[in-house]
Design an enzyme around this catalytic site. Structure first.
Site, short mmCIF file in Angstrom:
data_model
loop_
_atom_site.label_atom_id
_atom_site.label_comp_id
_atom_site.label_asym_id
_atom_site.label_seq_id
_atom_site.Cartn_x
_atom_site.Cartn_y
_atom_site.Cartn_z
N ARG A 255 0.84 -1.21 0.00
CA ARG A 255 0.00 0.00 0.00
C ARG A 255 0.87 1.26 0.00
NH1 ARG A 255 0.22 3.84 2.97
NH2 ARG A 255 0.05 2.64 4.88
N GLU B 147 4.16 9.71 8.11
CA GLU B 147 3.01 10.60 7.84
C GLU B 147 2.52 11.27 9.13
OE1 GLU B 147 2.09 11.13 4.83
OE2 GLU B 147 3.02 9.45 3.80
C1 LIG Z 1 9.41 2.83 6.63
C2 LIG Z 1 9.36 4.32 6.59
C3 LIG Z 1 9.08 4.98 5.41
C4 LIG Z 1 9.08 6.38 5.35
N1 LIG Z 1 8.84 7.02 4.15
C5 LIG Z 1 9.01 8.37 4.07
C6 LIG Z 1 8.90 9.05 2.81
O1 LIG Z 1 8.60 8.43 1.77
N2 LIG Z 1 9.17 10.38 2.75
C7 LIG Z 1 9.51 11.11 3.87
O2 LIG Z 1 9.74 12.31 3.74
N3 LIG Z 1 9.59 10.49 5.09
C8 LIG Z 1 9.35 9.15 5.21
N4 LIG Z 1 9.47 8.52 6.44
C9 LIG Z 1 9.90 9.29 7.59
C10 LIG Z 1 8.79 9.59 8.60
O3 LIG Z 1 7.85 10.48 8.08
C11 LIG Z 1 9.48 10.09 9.87
O4 LIG Z 1 10.15 8.99 10.46
C12 LIG Z 1 8.51 10.71 10.88
O5 LIG Z 1 8.05 11.95 10.42
C13 LIG Z 1 9.12 10.88 12.26
O6 LIG Z 1 10.35 11.51 12.18
P1 LIG Z 1 11.63 10.88 12.94
O7 LIG Z 1 11.72 9.44 12.62
O8 LIG Z 1 12.79 11.75 12.63
O9 LIG Z 1 11.26 10.98 14.49
P2 LIG Z 1 11.45 12.26 15.44
O10 LIG Z 1 10.84 13.45 14.82
O11 LIG Z 1 12.86 12.32 15.89
O12 LIG Z 1 10.52 11.83 16.67
C14 LIG Z 1 10.92 10.85 17.62
C15 LIG Z 1 9.84 10.76 18.70
O13 LIG Z 1 9.68 12.04 19.33
C16 LIG Z 1 8.33 12.45 19.23
N5 LIG Z 1 8.27 13.90 19.06
C17 LIG Z 1 8.89 14.67 18.12
N6 LIG Z 1 8.55 15.96 18.28
C18 LIG Z 1 7.67 16.00 19.33
C19 LIG Z 1 6.94 17.03 19.98
N7 LIG Z 1 7.00 18.31 19.57
N8 LIG Z 1 6.18 16.70 21.03
C20 LIG Z 1 6.04 15.42 21.44
N9 LIG Z 1 6.70 14.39 20.87
C21 LIG Z 1 7.51 14.68 19.82
C22 LIG Z 1 7.77 11.74 18.00
O14 LIG Z 1 6.36 11.65 18.06
C23 LIG Z 1 8.46 10.39 18.12
O15 LIG Z 1 7.76 9.60 19.05
C24 LIG Z 1 9.37 7.12 6.52
C25 LIG Z 1 9.62 6.45 7.73
C26 LIG Z 1 9.59 5.08 7.78
C27 LIG Z 1 9.85 4.37 9.09
#
Ligand SMILES: Cc1cc2nc3c(=O)[nH]c(=O)nc-3n(C[C@H](O)[C@H](O)[C@H](O)COP(=O)(O)OP(=O)(O)OC[C@H]3O[C@@H](n4cnc5c(N)ncnc54)[C@H](O)[C@@H]3O)c2cc1C
Length: 386
Positions: free
Chosen positions: A92, A365
């Protein structure tokens, strides 16, 4: 509809919606279900082949109009996402990223030339797209992105890197978001442009039937017409995410339905203490609670889909759907796994694969926490993001 349709929610769908659902369900039964456990185990998926098959059925960018896209309703697109994710969340994701992120960005913000160039081959699956917003150091907070776009004469020069990008290692074009002097801008970047390199991210324990990668941009020189002219500011990529999240609201229900159906079959055939597992009250309580949550999630998805079709859907409403339906789908997958006992951890059954996939769906997302903050801001009028 399966036994879990306790409320006859099927009756809320139109004939055409049911037909689209049936076609996608058949495709998943033929082309995904028999192979996906093996793809998952190997961490490989025939993405190009699948894209062409999905393209033939009109599933790529199916809710967009013109340029070879099917122009279906949001509900029909949602039902397709549900059926695809009943096969696998990674499969998906291939369709969502292609249609709702890469194609939508070009369709909504691109020039006529960009639309003519990219959308028809993307709709057939001849060309694959990806969407680069996340960076190694900037995930939930894309406003802090470090990727830069600077003008050099008529050209643009991009420098930086994107991380966790679905489809990147197999894609032909990436929609890249970068900070320019005037703010965040989007670019359609052919991935064979000098200075662009992609690297597959291996050892994922989730979404293993989906290709994920890193994109490095090392002084990538692009002609002026690579800029998506209508995309100005962060609200452009965020609007694409709202599109994709709408599909996820439905898709997560597909993974949960497959877990529930598998578990119902298992519980009625597996015997312990001289009776089927389904005959124990504790098992029935679990099954009843899960079926109730699934039905509630379906009603929510349908309501949001109808709002989208009438043009009234607001981003925070999509956050309600994404937060609830992914969270509940994951809870269903975990609970189903307990009913399967040891077989619950086996790849011979789809339940643990769905549960592991949903861990990624919970994060991408917009994480659950980010959607809670969106909803909290709407409720209180106070932003708690920083
Ligand atoms: C398999 C996979 C496919 C993906 N595909 C894409 C893609 O095609 N394109 C793309 O652009 N991205 C993609 N992503 C990335 C995804 O969108 C990000 O991983 C996501 O936005 C979270 O960012 P991060 O992993 O850097 O976590 P972080 O932002 O570092 O967050 C870590 C934790 O802290 C929490 N947190 C962060 N800020 C706050 C806040 N202000 N208050 C409270 N809690 C907070 C988060 O909720 C999370 O629990 C993908 C990720 C995965 C795992």
């Amino acid at each position: 509809m399966p036994a879990i349709d306790l409320l006859d929610l099927d009756s809320l769908l139109g004939e055409e919606e049911r037909q689209i659902r049936a076609v996608v369900r058949r495709l998943v039964d033929d082309r995904v279900r028999p192979y996906v456990a093996d793809w998952y185990e190997r961490g490989e998926v025939p993405a190009r082949e699948l894209a062409r098959e999905f393209g033939r059925l009109g599933l790529l960018g199916m809710h967009l109009t013109g340029y070879g896209c099917a122009g279906s309703s949001a509900v029909a697109y949602g039902l397709a996402c549900l059926e695809l994710e009943a096969g696998d969340s990674g499969v998906r994701s291939l369709v969502s990223v292609q249609g709702s992120l890469a194609m939508y960005a070009i369709w909504r913000y691109g020039s006529e030339e960009q639309k003519q160039r990219w959308l028809p081959p993307m709709a057939t699956g001849e060309a694959i797209g990806c969407f680069g917003l996340t960076e190694p150091d900037h995930g939930s907070d894309p406003a802090s992105m470090a990727t830069r776009a600077r003008r050099d004469g008529d050209d643009w020069v991009l420098t930086g890197g994107k991380m966790w990008i679905t489809n990147a290692p197999v894609a032909d074009v990436a929609v890249i978001w970068a900070r320019a002097e005037e703010g965040v801008r989007g670019f359609a970047v052919p991935l064979d442009t000098p200075g662009v390199t992609t690297r597959e991210i291996r050892r994922k324990m989730s979404l293993r039937a989906s290709v994920t990668g890193e994109i490095s941009l090392d002084d990538v020189r692009l002609p002026a017409d690579a800029l998506l002219p209508e995309a100005a500011g962060l609200k452009a990529p965020l609007s694409c995410l709202t599109e994709a999240r709408s599909g996820i609201v439905w898709g997560a229900l597909g993974a949960a339905r497959d877990c529930l159906e598998t578990t119902l079959r298992y519980a009625t055939t597996r015997t312990q203490f001289g009776r089927p597992l389904a005959g124990f009250q504790l098992t029935q309580a679990k099954l009843a609670d899960m079926a109730v949550e699934w039905q509630k999630g379906y009603l929510l998805a349908l309501h949001l889909g109808r709002l989208a079709d009438s043009g009234d859907l607001r981003p925070e409403q999509v956050s309600v759907g994404k937060l609830n339906n992914v969270r509940e789908a994951l809870a269903i997958a975990r609970q189903c796994r307990t009913i399967l006992g040891a077989n619950g951890v086996s790849g011979e059954y789809p339940v643990m694969r769905h549960g592991d996939n949903l861990e990624s769906v919970l994060t991408y997302e917009g994480t659950s926490e980010i959607h809670q903050l969106v909803i909290g801001q709407r409720l209180t009028g106070v932003s708690a993001f920083t």
